[in-house]
Design an enzyme around this catalytic site. Sequence first.
Site, short mmCIF file in Angstrom:
data_model
loop_
_atom_site.label_atom_id
_atom_site.label_comp_id
_atom_site.label_asym_id
_atom_site.label_seq_id
_atom_site.Cartn_x
_atom_site.Cartn_y
_atom_site.Cartn_z
N THR A 1 0.81 -1.22 0.00
CA THR A 1 0.00 0.00 0.00
C THR A 1 0.84 1.26 0.00
O THR A 1 0.50 2.26 -0.64
CB THR A 1 -0.93 -0.01 1.23
OG1 THR A 1 -1.64 -1.26 1.26
CG2 THR A 1 -1.92 1.13 1.18
N CYS A 2 1.95 1.21 0.71
CA CYS A 2 2.77 2.43 0.80
C CYS A 2 3.39 2.81 -0.53
O CYS A 2 3.78 3.95 -0.73
CB CYS A 2 3.87 2.22 1.83
SG CYS A 2 3.24 1.86 3.49
N PHE A 3 3.52 1.81 -1.44
CA PHE A 3 4.16 2.06 -2.73
C PHE A 3 3.18 1.95 -3.89
O PHE A 3 3.60 1.96 -5.05
CB PHE A 3 5.33 1.08 -2.92
CG PHE A 3 6.34 1.12 -1.81
CD1 PHE A 3 7.24 2.17 -1.72
CD2 PHE A 3 6.36 0.13 -0.84
CE1 PHE A 3 8.16 2.21 -0.68
CE2 PHE A 3 7.28 0.17 0.19
CZ PHE A 3 8.19 1.21 0.28
#
Length: 995
Positions: free
Chosen positions: A962-964
Amino acid sequence: MLCYWGARVIEGFGLVQPDQVKHGHSGIRSMWPTSKVQDMSAGRSFLGFIQDGKVSVLRLRSEDCDCHLETLDNDGIRRIVCGGDGAVLLSDSGKVLFMDKPTVCKPLKSLDNRQVIQIACGDHHSMALTNDGQLFVWGENSHGQLGLKKDHPTSLSAQHVQSLSGIPVAQISAGGDHSFVLSLSGVVFGWGKNSAGQLGLGDTTDRHVPTLVKSLHWKKTVSISCGGEHTATLSKGGTVFTFGSGCHGQLGHKSFKDEHHPRVVAELWGSKVSHVTCGRHHTLVSVASSKLIYSFGCEIQGHLGNGELTTQSVSFPVDLPNECNDEYTIDKLIAGENHSFALFVKELESKAKSNPGSGVLTLNDRIIDRWLSGTDAWAIIKQEINTVFSSAASVNGSFLKTSWDNHYQTSEEHCGLDFDLVKTSFAKLSENKSLISEVVKVVQQALLPSLNANPTGVESLRVYLLLPELIRHLKKQKIELTEALASKILQLEPDACKVLEKYWSKLPDDWLKSLMKLFHKESAELIGQVSCGEMGYDLTRRLKKFLQILQMINQVCCSANRDIANRDFIIHEIHDLLVTLETTLRTVVLWILWAAFNDDWEDTLKLGDHCFKTITILVKFPFAVDTVSKQRIFSYLEWELLVSFPDPDKMASHGNILHINRESVLTDTLKYLRQQTHSFRNPLQVVFIGENGVDMRGLSAEFFSLISESFLKCERKVLEVHESSLVWFNPDNTKDTRDFYYLGVICGMALFNDLYINIDFSLALYKKLLQLSPTLNDLEELSPLEARTLKSLLEEDEEEVVDMFSFDFTVKGKKLIPNGDQIPVTKANRQKYVDLYVDFVFNKSVKKQFKHFSEGFSTGCPLDAWSIFHPEELQELLQGSPEYDWKELQQCASYERCSASDELIKNFWTVFFELSEENKKKFLMFLYGTYRVPLGGFSKRPLKISLLDCGDAKDRSPEAQTCFDRLILPKYSDINTLRDKLIHAITYCKVFGRA
């Protein structure tokens, strides 16, 4: 021929032998002076004549009729006005002389450097009007007749009436102790003694400054005459109005009452009066077409000229001699204290006669053509340019729209200008470099510095419409003049500024667009200069002024629904400014990391600081910034806030990390916030207890989605979901108001951290945050059924049908006004009811709730620059875009260790587009931690698909980093397996990034 009647005087006045005076009916005498009488005047003590530029003055001694003739050897006198104590004279060269003794005549030295065109004289005060429209006064000020404010002392030297400096005066008049001026557009101002209502203001209070006589608006007034304590005005169509003292019948209203408002002399209605003049206690009017003179008022000494010796309150014709009806026409009427005079000239002389130099010098097409022709000497042209363009009065009296008497309609709604004439005239003027250069110099050095911040009368504001059109044609000194004009507009008092904005709203389309482009272009050029590395306080100071004017124009366009789109106000050079700032910041960061400073270090820091200062100015003018640039500005200011105001103490104790359980998100969050250890100026870090995920925005995104759902499902019912699926505050929840505060904190934190909430608030919330008022349209968005009912109520034409609605001034049992349950809604008051209804829903019913929410929002987002966004933009920033363009998601996708042409990727997109709308949103939640679309669409947060080539693909589910924004897709052998695994992942995902 001269006719006169009234109190006894010496036969012939010394102009002719006594035996050459002809005696007619009703005591009227007539004579034919051997030398032409150019002007004459009668006052309380003196009677004056001008013949061949020489003045003869006669002392009037009513007690013994001993008349004495004196001759003054003053050549070149063209005007004389006699008052109560003396007389004022005007020479051909515009010099003023005053006389208080029959044999003594002195120049008024305080007006030596002025060219006077009109003079007037009261009992104890005098007035002079110059060719550039400036009014000067001197004498006693016992009742404020000088117009120089209260308690101003008597003055023997001429004083400038500054409050009238912008009014294009057409005529001045002085009475016993009161004064009047008339503008070129028929606007009337009066001041001084008002004991009998002689100022026409509806009361008997003296005025010490020029005061607008509103009741004479649009009456097309062309002349004014002041008597002892009464006043008369004449309209263009020949209608006479009188007001003030009526004790001698001098008002002509069939009564002896005073009149405090201008009132039509009904007996003269339809007579098309051509001239009116007031004596001390009587009034004379003439009708050119019939060559008749009418009189009314005091007749004790025969000065009405009709044979009666009693006062008359209605008009009667004067018994003129038969000669007056043949080859002569009335040239001038004079009403003195106890005398009346009529000066006649032959018809041919009357047609040839003109009165040059009696009006304020104004600019017109003919004068410009003469300047361009070069027939006059340059010194003369320069003098005329200086006269016109140094005076606001002269400029404001120029280019009036005289067709159909349009300029007489001047008001807060109509400026009275002929825009086509202005445009063509200024275009011609700008073709001559010498002329336009001289004009610019005078405007810059004289006109602009002289403008009054609190002008008297709306006519004074025409200059603010004319100057932008003049500046538009300039090639040099454009920015200096534009800045000076902007400064003067910004200095205007609020009432004057509102009128100017009304004028702007009524401008022709091309004029309004030119006005906008003038300040838009200058703003863009200044921003461009900063983008190119120029610095200095002068740049930002000018920019702020231009943007303030541009903002005023933008607000006018919005409120008046003018055909100028909001996008036309956007300054695209702001993008270049942001690029410069970004480059500067990157350079500074690299220098810091590498410790490789060079000679440009300080200059680069200064440029970055200057760019930031420019950006902080732009925050106050959101109309000029496009949405993408607003987001970048907001991000830069967030960064500056973080760098400039770190909060290390709070960061050190808890690291600004929120530890929560998925099952108790709301409880854990509120407990954390109540500890007051969180630094709102720093990024939020979220840790889900029992999970290994590291928050690089992904966990925070999921947190805001989860806590949004918690607020919606909260047992305390903080929010209500309406039939439109939109959310609003629960008006019945008035106890747990702190919940609204923390809801605001959460929303503010989401905005500050560039993340989204999953609460579909009505647009009305964002309007309220930006201090804008919600409307019936907002209610229609929130509660369509309610709004449609109210709209039906407003649109209904039949009173009976409106009554059938059976509404009263209540909403859900709440009274909108005192005794609202007893007041039915009718056709007459329905708009008020609807306005109160909307106000109740969005304001009164949730006043406490919104107050706490707003306070929390400001706490959660400590950067108040969010005010740069429009309500719709702020809504999308916090809630995401309402548009789901799934094709765009595919088009913007990128690939790692695979390509769009691979079978696996083709199968993925086939499966994706087969998904329902709900499952597509679940996919977004799985991938990004939120199903909200970024402002600007999926291109602002593109999908990355990474191939996982492993032997056990059939046992693996897709994973989301999710962060990327990365989807890890195992290499499935067939489309069915891919479909099953993807649907399982997005449906049963409970832990960060995994199913």
